[in-house]
Design a protein around this motif. Sequence first.
Motif, PDB file in Angstrom:
ATOM      1  N   GLY A 762       0.840  -1.401  -0.013  1.00 48.78           N
ATOM      2  CA  GLY A 762       0.025   0.044   0.096  1.00 48.78           C
ATOM      3  C   GLY A 762       0.932   1.374  -0.129  1.00 48.78           C
ATOM      4  N   ALA A 765       2.316   1.807  -3.300  1.00 49.59           N
ATOM      5  CA  ALA A 765       1.168   2.095  -4.432  1.00 49.59           C
ATOM      6  C   ALA A 765       0.936   3.457  -4.363  1.00 49.59           C
ATOM      7  CB  ALA A 765      -0.112   1.358  -4.210  1.00 49.59           C
ATOM      8  N   VAL A 766       0.948   4.140  -2.916  1.00 54.95           N
ATOM      9  CA  VAL A 766       0.634   5.583  -2.659  1.00 54.95           C
ATOM     10  C   VAL A 766       1.828   6.425  -3.196  1.00 54.95           C
ATOM     11  CG1 VAL A 766       0.489   7.430  -1.325  1.00 54.95           C
ATOM     12  CG2 VAL A 766      -0.803   5.227  -0.708  1.00 54.95           C
ATOM     13  N   ARG A 780      -3.172   3.125  -9.066  1.00 57.91           N
ATOM     14  CA  ARG A 780      -2.443   2.910  -7.762  1.00 57.91           C
ATOM     15  C   ARG A 780      -3.147   3.557  -6.522  1.00 57.91           C
ATOM     16  NH1 ARG A 780       0.516  -0.767  -7.294  1.00 57.91           N
ATOM     17  NH2 ARG A 780       2.702   0.275  -6.625  1.00 57.91           N
ATOM     18  N   ALA A 784      -3.719   1.146  -3.619  1.00 51.96           N
ATOM     19  CA  ALA A 784      -3.247   1.404  -2.166  1.00 51.96           C
ATOM     20  C   ALA A 784      -4.449   1.306  -1.045  1.00 51.96           C
ATOM     21  CB  ALA A 784      -2.876   2.839  -2.130  1.00 51.96           C
ATOM     22  N   ALA A 800      -5.028   7.408   2.406  1.00 53.81           N
ATOM     23  CA  ALA A 800      -4.994   7.126   0.739  1.00 53.81           C
ATOM     24  C   ALA A 800      -6.247   7.714   0.326  1.00 53.81           C
ATOM     25  CB  ALA A 800      -4.909   5.596   0.765  1.00 53.81           C
TER      26      ALA A 800
END
Length: 918
Positions: A762, A765-766, A780, A784, A800
């Motif tokens: 996660g 992805a952020v 993404r 996340a 997120a």
Amino acid sequence: MPHHAKRRLLGRKPELEALDRLLRDVRDGRSRVLVLRGEAGVGKSALLDHLAEQAAPLRTVYAAGVEAESEFAYSALQRLCAPLLSHLDRLPPVQRDALRVAFGLSAGNPPEMLLVGLAVLGLFAEAAAESPLVCLVDDAQCLDLMSQRILAFVARRLDAESVALVFAERITDGQTGGQTGGQTDGQKEEALAGLPALALRGLADADARALLDSVLPGPVDARVRDRIVAETGGNPLALLELPRDLSPAELAFGFGGPGAGPLATRVEDGLRRRVDALPADTRALLLVAAVEPVGDAAVLWHALRLLGIGFEAAAPAEAAGLIALGAPVRFRHPLVRSAVWRGADAAALRAAHGALAEATDAGRDPDRRAWHRAHAAVGPDEEVAAALERSADRALARGGRAAAASFLERAAALSPDPEQRARRALAAAAAHLAAGVPHRVPDLLAAAELGSLDALRAAHAGRLRAKASSAANPGFGSVQPLLDAADRLRDLDPAAARETYLAAFGAAIWAGRYDGSGLRRAAEAARGLPPGDETAGVFLRALVTWTTDGPAASFPLLGRALRSLTDGADLAVLWPAANAAVELGDLRSWLDITGRAVRFARTTGTLSVLSTALPYRAASLVYVGRFAEARDLLVEAEAVEEPVGAATSMVSKALLGAYQGRKRPALELIEAMEREGERRGLGRLTGMAACARAVLHNGLGDYPLAVEAALRGGEYQDLVVHHWTCAELVEAATRAGRPDVAARARERLADWGRAGTPWALGALAVADALAGDPGRAEDRYREAADHFGRGGLDVLEARARLLFGEWLRRRNRRAEARTELRAAHEAASAIGMEAYAERARRELIATGETVRKRTPGTPVLTPQESRIARLAAAGHPNAEIGAQLFLSPRTVEWHLRKVFAKLGVSSRREIEGAFSGR
């Protein structure tokens, strides 16, 4: 207890009123604690006597600290509790058994201090259920260490049991004075610090003059009388004792003058002169009574018969008002005992101890007999040394590590054989370290090394020295001694060497940037050690790999080490296990490990584990979004903290404060952590402070400040913290218009993604959404939120969604933005992330949605009430809640009544609904 208060209460109206208020509160169902603190002779014991008289018909129990008894674990506590033991069977079995073992009433596993403390708290509460209880403890500065610690523990938890616990504590030159629990000056503990206290000072001039007039041998010039009052400072005992046997002419010169010394010393000298004027047999009687610590009249008279001293010897001492030979035997004042003891020569002391040793039943009280024999010994004596070692074994079986250390130390001094002397000194050093008294270790190890230590014992001595040094000063400078000790063990005891290298890694992790080469040195030293398959060995290999080959290379080993943990895992691996879980981003393992550690520590009363486990657990709950529970655990941790636990608590408090987003309180916590890190050389605190600053400023939208903090934190790669700091830096740098900085931080997070956990995936992805390919940003962001949601990371999922909503709004996709921002706002608000909730609210307004600003109100429940309410709602009975929170069941019941009233509920089942409604 002695009764000599009435003539000494002149001029004590405010103090008597305070004691009367205390008794009223106790009779009304509340508990009260008070420490009467003042110099010797100022009237503390007299006030205790007054309190005992006024308490009637309430039940009163009494104990006093005695310097001669301070090496015996639980000695004062056992005397205080002895009249209450009929209530022992009402305690939960684990508490009942712990107290029985501690008091030597039965055999069993050595109990931990917290468990004994909880048992004493329960015993007081059960006794008070029949009638309010008044517990009086005189000369608290002379309590044995375990009695001191446990009574301080109980004092901090009394609340609604109808118990009064009142201490009298002597101070000298403004400091807690006298011998404290048989400790040297370096060992004195401020165990009673912070408890409600009443400072006693000398009498006012008018009252002092009146008291002085009552004992003067004849008329004295007013100026002389005023000078005497001034020189004594109005000290009642000094006013009563110092004029004795002095003529008016002698009194004209006062008591002072050059080199007169402290007042207590002058009073003691005066008492010694009175003792010296008594017949020889009377002096011998007083000396035997002075070194017989418990006032056992039968033992005293048996010892006196062995010395050829009859009953008639008592009359002069009683006539002089120095002693009361009742059951038990009591000196008029502790300074009388001190004057007798310190005024005796060595031969007389040995004779007194020898007689008491012979008079003490070896079957009923072998430890006290061994102690007297030790003090009667003229020189080394193996038989006595062996008896002391057996006493140490019994003390350890009762959980009395400090007492065991004292017995072993004395045994070593009396050992004629160099090898036995060295072995016992080494064991004494280990016992002192286990008792939390590390500064006694070096001298004992030096004594052991003068004897005959083989290579293995010498290496273990080095390890003890390094551990003691690290315990006393855990920051910069603690790494190398542990490495040196591990090096000496590697060929002699590889398993011990691995454990010591692991401890060195722990020290290096805490020292952090203040010992920048510490981790590298530890890794280089441990690399050539034969690998071990035990859990500690696997963790050690993982840390070596983390340091030498980078975090990503260590992930498989860290995962393997976590999988190797069992329910009975060695407590020494709990800290690396928790850190391994967070380094991997394995929240579920972090929760599992910390939960197990807290349950174990609460069940067994293991303070050293609980003080660290509670803040570790609190930090894990922050990321789950359970802020209230985290806050409750940190409040609990404050009551049981040890040095390492205190440092860990600072981290968890600052992290929680940063996520709550209240700028000033959060910065105060962070700045305190920065100061403590610098003061103690704990670089981990400095790194974590920088990370917490970044979290706070990101929430507040102060992105340049967040960048500054994160860059400062990233100057050193702290285990665990570096991932968190990188994640903050990506967000802050992107928002602050520093894409190059964000890109570099993203690259570092790419390595973390190889851990494959929801947290790591996660975070990556952020970072990709913020600083990676713009064409993949939307995917993404969604990934996340999904990763964080699957991992139970509610705090990070809310963040997120907030970032995704901001991204959508900036692309004028207002309807979609509202969905994400609304979810982020609701989650952040429910969790208590006030700054992030406000950020989401502002973004929602920018989309055209009307959002009412939430203003946090004052909590309805206190932290204590909140903890009790949550446990009650979960179905725990009062006894279990009390055991978990170290409260008596009666206090739990009292708090629950207040909870019901505040929440407007009438049963435990309704509590959870009331919480949800708020």
